[in-house]
Design a protein around this motif. Structure first.
Motif, PDB file in Angstrom:
ATOM      1  N   VAL A 121     -29.900 -71.816  20.287  1.00 46.14           N
ATOM      2  CA  VAL A 121     -30.518 -70.831  21.171  1.00 46.14           C
ATOM      3  C   VAL A 121     -29.439 -70.047  21.920  1.00 46.14           C
ATOM      4  CG1 VAL A 121     -32.095 -70.539  23.118  1.00 46.14           C
ATOM      5  CG2 VAL A 121     -32.491 -72.359  21.456  1.00 46.14           C
ATOM      6  N   PRO A 122     -29.549 -68.725  21.987  1.00 55.03           N
ATOM      7  CA  PRO A 122     -28.601 -67.936  22.794  1.00 55.03           C
ATOM      8  C   PRO A 122     -28.772 -68.251  24.278  1.00 55.03           C
ATOM      9  CG  PRO A 122     -29.800 -66.545  21.241  1.00 55.03           C
ATOM     10  CD  PRO A 122     -30.502 -67.868  21.268  1.00 55.03           C
ATOM     11  N   PRO A 123     -27.739 -68.016  25.085  1.00 57.61           N
ATOM     12  CA  PRO A 123     -27.866 -68.220  26.535  1.00 57.61           C
ATOM     13  C   PRO A 123     -28.983 -67.350  27.116  1.00 57.61           C
ATOM     14  CG  PRO A 123     -25.575 -67.884  25.895  1.00 57.61           C
ATOM     15  CD  PRO A 123     -26.406 -67.552  24.692  1.00 57.61           C
ATOM     16  N   ARG A 124     -29.560 -67.844  28.173  1.00 57.74           N
ATOM     17  CA  ARG A 124     -30.606 -67.119  28.911  1.00 57.74           C
ATOM     18  C   ARG A 124     -31.882 -66.914  28.098  1.00 57.74           C
ATOM     19  NH1 ARG A 124     -25.891 -64.664  29.938  1.00 57.74           N
ATOM     20  NH2 ARG A 124     -26.323 -62.949  28.511  1.00 57.74           N
ATOM     21  N   THR A 125     -32.041 -67.679  27.030  1.00 57.54           N
ATOM     22  CA  THR A 125     -33.288 -67.624  26.269  1.00 57.54           C
ATOM     23  C   THR A 125     -34.258 -68.658  26.837  1.00 57.54           C
ATOM     24  OG1 THR A 125     -32.175 -66.934  24.242  1.00 57.54           O
ATOM     25  CG2 THR A 125     -34.347 -67.915  23.993  1.00 57.54           C
ATOM     26  N   SER A 126     -35.481 -68.269  27.022  1.00 60.86           N
ATOM     27  CA  SER A 126     -36.497 -69.175  27.550  1.00 60.86           C
ATOM     28  C   SER A 126     -36.702 -70.344  26.588  1.00 60.86           C
ATOM     29  CB  SER A 126     -37.816 -68.427  27.733  1.00 60.86           C
ATOM     30  OG  SER A 126     -38.902 -69.316  27.816  1.00 60.86           O
ATOM     31  N   ARG A 127     -36.652 -71.544  27.134  1.00 61.05           N
ATOM     32  CA  ARG A 127     -36.887 -72.737  26.309  1.00 61.05           C
ATOM     33  C   ARG A 127     -38.279 -72.686  25.689  1.00 61.05           C
ATOM     34  NH1 ARG A 127     -35.275 -78.143  25.959  1.00 61.05           N
ATOM     35  NH2 ARG A 127     -36.961 -79.584  25.484  1.00 61.05           N
ATOM     36  N   ARG A 128     -39.248 -72.264  26.487  1.00 62.70           N
ATOM     37  CA  ARG A 128     -40.617 -72.200  25.982  1.00 62.70           C
ATOM     38  C   ARG A 128     -40.722 -71.221  24.819  1.00 62.70           C
ATOM     39  NH1 ARG A 128     -45.364 -71.084  30.205  1.00 62.70           N
ATOM     40  NH2 ARG A 128     -44.626 -73.154  30.847  1.00 62.70           N
ATOM     41  N   ALA A 129     -40.077 -70.061  24.944  1.00 58.29           N
ATOM     42  CA  ALA A 129     -40.114 -69.061  23.869  1.00 58.29           C
ATOM     43  C   ALA A 129     -39.408 -69.575  22.620  1.00 58.29           C
ATOM     44  CB  ALA A 129     -39.474 -67.769  24.345  1.00 58.29           C
ATOM     45  N   ALA A 130     -38.288 -70.276  22.822  1.00 58.17           N
ATOM     46  CA  ALA A 130     -37.539 -70.800  21.680  1.00 58.17           C
ATOM     47  C   ALA A 130     -38.359 -71.832  20.919  1.00 58.17           C
ATOM     48  CB  ALA A 130     -36.228 -71.415  22.160  1.00 58.17           C
ATOM     49  N   LEU A 131     -39.024 -72.723  21.659  1.00 55.94           N
ATOM     50  CA  LEU A 131     -39.833 -73.749  21.007  1.00 55.94           C
ATOM     51  C   LEU A 131     -41.057 -73.146  20.334  1.00 55.94           C
ATOM     52  CD1 LEU A 131     -39.637 -76.592  23.671  1.00 55.94           C
ATOM     53  CD2 LEU A 131     -38.415 -76.440  21.492  1.00 55.94           C
ATOM     54  N   ALA A 132     -41.609 -72.101  20.924  1.00 55.24           N
ATOM     55  CA  ALA A 132     -42.757 -71.430  20.306  1.00 55.24           C
ATOM     56  C   ALA A 132     -42.334 -70.784  18.988  1.00 55.24           C
ATOM     57  CB  ALA A 132     -43.320 -70.381  21.260  1.00 55.24           C
ATOM     58  N   TRP A 133     -41.137 -70.168  18.982  1.00 48.56           N
ATOM     59  CA  TRP A 133     -40.634 -69.560  17.746  1.00 48.56           C
ATOM     60  C   TRP A 133     -40.408 -70.626  16.679  1.00 48.56           C
ATOM     61  CZ3 TRP A 133     -36.049 -70.371  15.112  1.00 48.56           C
ATOM     62  CH2 TRP A 133     -35.784 -69.476  14.060  1.00 48.56           C
ATOM     63  N   ALA A 134     -39.845 -71.773  17.078  1.00 45.77           N
ATOM     64  CA  ALA A 134     -39.595 -72.859  16.125  1.00 45.77           C
ATOM     65  C   ALA A 134     -40.902 -73.366  15.520  1.00 45.77           C
ATOM     66  CB  ALA A 134     -38.844 -73.995  16.805  1.00 45.77           C
ATOM     67  N   ALA A 135     -41.935 -73.453  16.352  1.00 43.79           N
ATOM     68  CA  ALA A 135     -43.232 -73.924  15.859  1.00 43.79           C
ATOM     69  C   ALA A 135     -43.802 -72.993  14.800  1.00 43.79           C
ATOM     70  CB  ALA A 135     -44.208 -74.062  17.023  1.00 43.79           C
ATOM     71  N   GLU A 136     -43.460 -71.713  14.877  1.00 44.59           N
ATOM     72  CA  GLU A 136     -43.940 -70.754  13.889  1.00 44.59           C
ATOM     73  C   GLU A 136     -43.253 -70.911  12.536  1.00 44.59           C
ATOM     74  OE1 GLU A 136     -43.164 -67.024  15.698  1.00 44.59           O
ATOM     75  OE2 GLU A 136     -44.799 -67.177  17.174  1.00 44.59           O
ATOM     76  N   GLN A 137     -42.190 -71.705  12.489  1.00 43.36           N
ATOM     77  CA  GLN A 137     -41.438 -71.896  11.250  1.00 43.36           C
ATOM     78  C   GLN A 137     -41.908 -73.128  10.473  1.00 43.36           C
ATOM     79  OE1 GLN A 137     -39.553 -69.180  11.003  1.00 43.36           O
ATOM     80  NE2 GLN A 137     -40.178 -68.817  13.140  1.00 43.36           N
ATOM     81  N   GLN A 138     -43.129 -73.573  10.735  1.00 46.74           N
ATOM     82  CA  GLN A 138     -43.601 -74.821  10.136  1.00 46.74           C
ATOM     83  C   GLN A 138     -43.561 -74.794   8.609  1.00 46.74           C
ATOM     84  OE1 GLN A 138     -47.145 -76.492  11.787  1.00 46.74           O
ATOM     85  NE2 GLN A 138     -47.629 -77.690   9.964  1.00 46.74           N
ATOM     86  N   ARG A 139     -43.956 -73.685   7.998  1.00 49.04           N
ATOM     87  CA  ARG A 139     -43.944 -73.628   6.535  1.00 49.04           C
ATOM     88  C   ARG A 139     -42.528 -73.772   5.987  1.00 49.04           C
ATOM     89  NH1 ARG A 139     -48.307 -69.101   4.381  1.00 49.04           N
ATOM     90  NH2 ARG A 139     -50.171 -70.129   5.220  1.00 49.04           N
ATOM     91  N   TRP A 140     -41.567 -73.144   6.671  1.00 51.12           N
ATOM     92  CA  TRP A 140     -40.176 -73.254   6.239  1.00 51.12           C
ATOM     93  C   TRP A 140     -39.711 -74.706   6.353  1.00 51.12           C
ATOM     94  CZ3 TRP A 140     -35.773 -74.923   8.782  1.00 51.12           C
ATOM     95  CH2 TRP A 140     -34.558 -74.672   8.131  1.00 51.12           C
ATOM     96  N   VAL A 141     -40.077 -75.369   7.449  1.00 55.70           N
ATOM     97  CA  VAL A 141     -39.690 -76.768   7.643  1.00 55.70           C
ATOM     98  C   VAL A 141     -40.298 -77.639   6.549  1.00 55.70           C
ATOM     99  CG1 VAL A 141     -39.865 -78.768   9.174  1.00 55.70           C
ATOM    100  CG2 VAL A 141     -39.394 -76.499  10.120  1.00 55.70           C
ATOM    101  N   GLU A 142     -41.551 -77.420   6.240  1.00 52.92           N
ATOM    102  CA  GLU A 142     -42.209 -78.207   5.199  1.00 52.92           C
ATOM    103  C   GLU A 142     -41.537 -78.001   3.848  1.00 52.92           C
ATOM    104  OE1 GLU A 142     -46.180 -76.814   5.569  1.00 52.92           O
ATOM    105  OE2 GLU A 142     -46.724 -78.248   7.154  1.00 52.92           O
TER     106      GLU A 142
END
Length: 234
Positions: free
Chosen positions: A41-62
């Protein structure tokens, strides 16, 4: 750079969030060693926003999980590669603790609960001794000196060479075919001549290896996921 352990998961995979001062965008990667996800994560990035973006990558993770080879723990009955050949791990009740490599098997006795420790220790010793001998031979051919040869278990590097002439390899190279291992040895010894990857380095690398290195490099890349799963339980 800071790393924060997270209890978050994506597609059931544990996620570690890392803030990197030079990061310019969110980056998610699968860590073959731990079996988890690393979110940079880049500095000053919201943790909540970063985790929300990661959750959207579920198909890639699978998709990443589907491509991962099964773990190959150091347990009796498991077959692992050694010098590019398959060997069966075998525990023999009543036998000595000494690991023996014969007839397509690695076997030993001793306490069953420490079987994995003895197998890994044997592999690391063999890697150190083999790579030390091969490095000395290639260094002699190159007309250079190597101050030390050691083995470890780096996450991403198969080898490294310092300016002082110390070379360090991944012990997992002992699992790979000998010609693949020789490519890595030739690569690191070539750095004793040129500490970059320019044309002169590439020419030295090929000369020390004894021909084009591209096939061996490609094979190592293909084998990497399996080699890095040896000894893992997850």
């Amino acid at each position: 750079m800071s790393t924060a352990l997270s209890k978050d998961f994506v597609a059931g995979v544990p996620l570690t969030l890392r803030v990197h001062p030079r990061a310019r965008r969110l980056k998610l990667r699968f860590d073959e060693k731990s079996g988890g996800l690393m979110l940079t994560v880049p500095p000053r990035t919201s943790r909540r926003a970063a985790l929300a973006w990661a959750a959207e990558q579920q198909r890639w993770v699978e998709a990443q999980l589907a491509r991962q080879p099964h773990p190959l723990p150091f347990e009796p009955g498991v077959t692992i590669p050694l010098d590019g050949e398959e060997v069966l791990l075998s525990w023999i009740e009543g036998a000595t603790r000494t690991v023996v490599h014969a007839s397509g098997a690695l076997s030993c006795g001793g306490p069953r609960e420490s079987f994995a420790t003895r197998i890994e220790a044997w592999l690391r010793r063999r890697a150190r001794d083999t790579l030390s001998a091969e490095t000395r031979a290639v260094a002699e051919a190159a007309g250079v000196t190597v101050s030390a040869v050691s083995v470890g278990d780096a996450d991403s590097r198969w080898g490294s060479c310092s300016a002082t002439g110390a070379i360090r390899f991944s012990w997992r190279l002992i699992l790979a075919p000998p010609h693949v291992r020789r490519f890595v040895v030739s690569h690191e010894v070539a750095h004793r001549l040129h500490m970059d990857h320019g044309p002169r380095f590439k020419a030295a690398e090929a000369a020390l290896y004894g021909g084009p290195v591209a096939p061996a490099r490609l094979l190592l890349r293909r084998l990497s996921p399996v080699l890095r799963r040896v000894g893992r339980r997850v």
